[in-house]
Scaffold this motif. Structure first.
Motif, PDB file in Angstrom:
ATOM      1  N   ILE A  62       0.855  -1.177   0.000  1.00  0.00           N
ATOM      2  CA  ILE A  62       0.000   0.000   0.000  1.00  0.00           C
ATOM      3  C   ILE A  62       0.893   1.229   0.000  1.00  0.00           C
ATOM      4  CG2 ILE A  62      -0.280  -0.054   2.538  1.00  0.00           C
ATOM      5  CD1 ILE A  62      -2.894   1.252  -0.019  1.00  0.00           C
ATOM      6  N   GLU A  63       0.606   2.138  -0.919  1.00  0.00           N
ATOM      7  CA  GLU A  63       1.367   3.380  -1.029  1.00  0.00           C
ATOM      8  C   GLU A  63       0.599   4.487  -0.317  1.00  0.00           C
ATOM      9  OE1 GLU A  63       3.495   5.113  -4.798  1.00  0.00           O
ATOM     10  OE2 GLU A  63       1.424   5.808  -4.732  1.00  0.00           O
ATOM     11  N   CYS A  64       1.237   5.083   0.670  1.00  0.00           N
ATOM     12  CA  CYS A  64       0.612   6.163   1.429  1.00  0.00           C
ATOM     13  C   CYS A  64       0.314   7.343   0.504  1.00  0.00           C
ATOM     14  CB  CYS A  64       1.518   6.589   2.575  1.00  0.00           C
ATOM     15  SG  CYS A  64       0.845   7.965   3.524  1.00  0.00           S
ATOM     16  N   PRO A  65      -0.879   7.944   0.636  1.00  0.00           N
ATOM     17  CA  PRO A  65      -1.231   9.049  -0.266  1.00  0.00           C
ATOM     18  C   PRO A  65      -0.447  10.327   0.000  1.00  0.00           C
ATOM     19  CG  PRO A  65      -2.929   8.771   1.410  1.00  0.00           C
ATOM     20  CD  PRO A  65      -1.964   7.610   1.561  1.00  0.00           C
ATOM     21  N   LEU A  66       0.190  10.449   1.167  1.00  0.00           N
ATOM     22  CA  LEU A  66       0.811  11.741   1.512  1.00  0.00           C
ATOM     23  C   LEU A  66       2.250  11.864   1.000  1.00  0.00           C
ATOM     24  CD1 LEU A  66       0.057  14.350   2.777  1.00  0.00           C
ATOM     25  CD2 LEU A  66       0.657  13.450   5.023  1.00  0.00           C
ATOM     26  N   HIS A  67       3.124  10.887   1.308  1.00  0.00           N
ATOM     27  CA  HIS A  67       4.530  10.988   0.862  1.00  0.00           C
ATOM     28  C   HIS A  67       4.983   9.737   0.117  1.00  0.00           C
ATOM     29  CE1 HIS A  67       4.273  13.347   4.748  1.00  0.00           C
ATOM     30  NE2 HIS A  67       4.546  14.283   3.862  1.00  0.00           N
ATOM     31  N   GLU A  68       4.047   8.906  -0.270  1.00  0.00           N
ATOM     32  CA  GLU A  68       4.328   7.725  -1.104  1.00  0.00           C
ATOM     33  C   GLU A  68       5.234   6.689  -0.463  1.00  0.00           C
ATOM     34  OE1 GLU A  68       4.904  10.844  -3.366  1.00  0.00           O
ATOM     35  OE2 GLU A  68       2.730  10.797  -3.406  1.00  0.00           O
ATOM     36  N   GLY A  69       5.318   6.690   0.880  1.00  0.00           N
ATOM     37  CA  GLY A  69       5.968   5.562   1.543  1.00  0.00           C
ATOM     38  C   GLY A  69       5.106   4.319   1.376  1.00  0.00           C
ATOM     39  N   MET A  70       5.703   3.135   1.574  1.00  0.00           N
ATOM     40  CA  MET A  70       4.930   1.915   1.344  1.00  0.00           C
ATOM     41  C   MET A  70       5.078   0.897   2.476  1.00  0.00           C
ATOM     42  SD  MET A  70       4.852   1.190  -2.693  1.00  0.00           S
ATOM     43  CE  MET A  70       6.517   1.393  -3.268  1.00  0.00           C
ATOM     44  N   PHE A  71       3.995   0.139   2.657  1.00  0.00           N
ATOM     45  CA  PHE A  71       3.943  -0.954   3.620  1.00  0.00           C
ATOM     46  C   PHE A  71       3.490  -2.216   2.893  1.00  0.00           C
ATOM     47  CE2 PHE A  71       2.893   2.941   5.865  1.00  0.00           C
ATOM     48  CZ  PHE A  71       3.696   2.885   6.998  1.00  0.00           C
ATOM     49  N   ASP A  72       3.982  -3.357   3.380  1.00  0.00           N
ATOM     50  CA  ASP A  72       3.501  -4.644   2.881  1.00  0.00           C
ATOM     51  C   ASP A  72       2.160  -4.936   3.559  1.00  0.00           C
ATOM     52  OD1 ASP A  72       3.025  -7.461   2.494  1.00  0.00           O
ATOM     53  OD2 ASP A  72       5.141  -7.640   1.941  1.00  0.00           O
ATOM     54  N   ILE A  73       1.084  -5.106   2.786  1.00  0.00           N
ATOM     55  CA  ILE A  73      -0.253  -5.285   3.387  1.00  0.00           C
ATOM     56  C   ILE A  73      -0.393  -6.656   4.056  1.00  0.00           C
ATOM     57  CG2 ILE A  73      -1.290  -3.716   1.700  1.00  0.00           C
ATOM     58  CD1 ILE A  73      -2.572  -6.092   0.329  1.00  0.00           C
ATOM     59  N   ALA A  78       7.063  -1.814   7.069  1.00  0.00           N
ATOM     60  CA  ALA A  78       7.424  -0.625   6.298  1.00  0.00           C
ATOM     61  C   ALA A  78       8.512  -1.017   5.309  1.00  0.00           C
ATOM     62  CB  ALA A  78       7.915   0.475   7.233  1.00  0.00           C
ATOM     63  N   VAL A  79       8.262  -0.816   4.005  1.00  0.00           N
ATOM     64  CA  VAL A  79       9.207  -1.300   2.996  1.00  0.00           C
ATOM     65  C   VAL A  79       9.784  -0.190   2.131  1.00  0.00           C
ATOM     66  CG1 VAL A  79       8.227  -3.618   2.874  1.00  0.00           C
ATOM     67  CG2 VAL A  79       7.328  -1.836   1.376  1.00  0.00           C
ATOM     68  N   SER A  80       9.295   1.037   2.298  1.00  0.00           N
ATOM     69  CA  SER A  80       9.794   2.107   1.432  1.00  0.00           C
ATOM     70  C   SER A  80       9.781   3.429   2.177  1.00  0.00           C
ATOM     71  CB  SER A  80       8.918   2.176   0.183  1.00  0.00           C
ATOM     72  OG  SER A  80       9.304   3.251  -0.632  1.00  0.00           O
ATOM     73  N   PRO A  81      10.873   4.218   2.076  1.00  0.00           N
ATOM     74  CA  PRO A  81      10.946   5.493   2.782  1.00  0.00           C
ATOM     75  C   PRO A  81       9.895   6.471   2.264  1.00  0.00           C
ATOM     76  CG  PRO A  81      12.786   5.286   1.249  1.00  0.00           C
ATOM     77  CD  PRO A  81      12.043   3.963   1.246  1.00  0.00           C
ATOM     78  N   PRO A  82       9.452   7.412   3.086  1.00  0.00           N
ATOM     79  CA  PRO A  82       9.970   7.737   4.419  1.00  0.00           C
ATOM     80  C   PRO A  82       9.398   6.885   5.551  1.00  0.00           C
ATOM     81  CG  PRO A  82       8.231   9.277   3.860  1.00  0.00           C
ATOM     82  CD  PRO A  82       8.398   8.366   2.660  1.00  0.00           C
ATOM     83  N   CYS A  83       8.688   5.820   5.254  1.00  0.00           N
ATOM     84  CA  CYS A  83       8.114   4.984   6.310  1.00  0.00           C
ATOM     85  C   CYS A  83       9.176   4.066   6.886  1.00  0.00           C
ATOM     86  CB  CYS A  83       6.959   4.142   5.765  1.00  0.00           C
ATOM     87  SG  CYS A  83       5.629   5.153   5.102  1.00  0.00           S
ATOM     88  N   THR A  84       9.338   4.082   8.201  1.00  0.00           N
ATOM     89  CA  THR A  84      10.305   3.199   8.841  1.00  0.00           C
ATOM     90  C   THR A  84       9.660   2.364   9.938  1.00  0.00           C
ATOM     91  OG1 THR A  84      10.895   5.004  10.330  1.00  0.00           O
ATOM     92  CG2 THR A  84      12.291   4.687   8.393  1.00  0.00           C
ATOM     93  N   ARG A  85       8.574   2.854  10.521  1.00  0.00           N
ATOM     94  CA  ARG A  85       7.898   2.092  11.570  1.00  0.00           C
ATOM     95  C   ARG A  85       6.774   1.279  10.967  1.00  0.00           C
ATOM     96  NH1 ARG A  85       5.162   5.009  15.586  1.00  0.00           N
ATOM     97  NH2 ARG A  85       5.420   6.888  14.372  1.00  0.00           N
ATOM     98  N   ASP A  86       6.736  -0.007  11.302  1.00  0.00           N
ATOM     99  CA  ASP A  86       5.724  -0.907  10.760  1.00  0.00           C
ATOM    100  C   ASP A  86       4.330  -0.525  11.270  1.00  0.00           C
ATOM    101  OD1 ASP A  86       7.943  -2.211   9.800  1.00  0.00           O
ATOM    102  OD2 ASP A  86       7.807  -3.897  11.206  1.00  0.00           O
ATOM    103  N   ILE A  87       3.319  -0.890  10.497  1.00  0.00           N
ATOM    104  CA  ILE A  87       1.942  -0.837  10.979  1.00  0.00           C
ATOM    105  C   ILE A  87       1.544  -2.240  11.412  1.00  0.00           C
ATOM    106  CG2 ILE A  87       1.149   1.174   9.649  1.00  0.00           C
ATOM    107  CD1 ILE A  87       0.173  -0.743   7.495  1.00  0.00           C
ATOM    108  N   ARG A  88       0.446  -2.352  12.132  1.00  0.00           N
ATOM    109  CA  ARG A  88      -0.034  -3.683  12.511  1.00  0.00           C
ATOM    110  C   ARG A  88      -0.800  -4.297  11.347  1.00  0.00           C
ATOM    111  NH1 ARG A  88      -3.292  -4.391  17.915  1.00  0.00           N
ATOM    112  NH2 ARG A  88      -3.217  -6.523  17.143  1.00  0.00           N
TER     113      ARG A  88
END
Ligand code: FES
Length: 104
Positions: A62-73, A78-88
């Motif tokens: 999932i690509e965040c709409p604000l800064h395009e960081g990504m998480f594995d759903i 967290a798999v792509s900057p600027p995201c570094t902290r995982d979500i549940r």
């Protein structure tokens, strides 16, 4: 103990899309990819954005709409900057066209 909570109807989640819902007091995001349901926290860990407003990429991110960081759903990682902290991420099941998430 663990239990299951109904969060949405299966048909409410668009194919290759997202749906915001709530599990108890937590805002969650539901995803449907090739008919499979996944669920994570809806709030991005980088800033004030809802992942349900973002885009699914490569069938599992999932690509965040604000800064395009990504998480594995699948894992919430967290798999792509600027995201570094995982979500549940949450275990999901579908029964009788209803989506349930496992509480922990
Ligand atoms: Fe999600 Fe910045 S708020 S990447």
């Amino acid at each position: 103990g663990a239990g299951w909570i109904a969060v949405a109807g299966y048909e409410e989640v668009p194919e290759d899309g997202t749906l915001a819902s709530r599990m108890e007091d937590v805002s969650v995001c539901l995803y449907k990819v090739e008919g499979e349901i996944y669920a994570t926290d809806n709030q991005c860990t980088h800033g004030d954005a809802e992942l349900s407003e973002g885009l699914i990429q490569d069938g599992c991110l999932i690509e965040c709409p604000l800064h395009e960081g990504m998480f594995d759903i699948r894992t919430g990682k967290a798999v792509s900057p600027p995201c570094t902290r995982d979500i549940r991420s949450y275990e999901a099941k579908v029964e009788g066209a209803v989506i349930y998430l496992r509480t922990s």
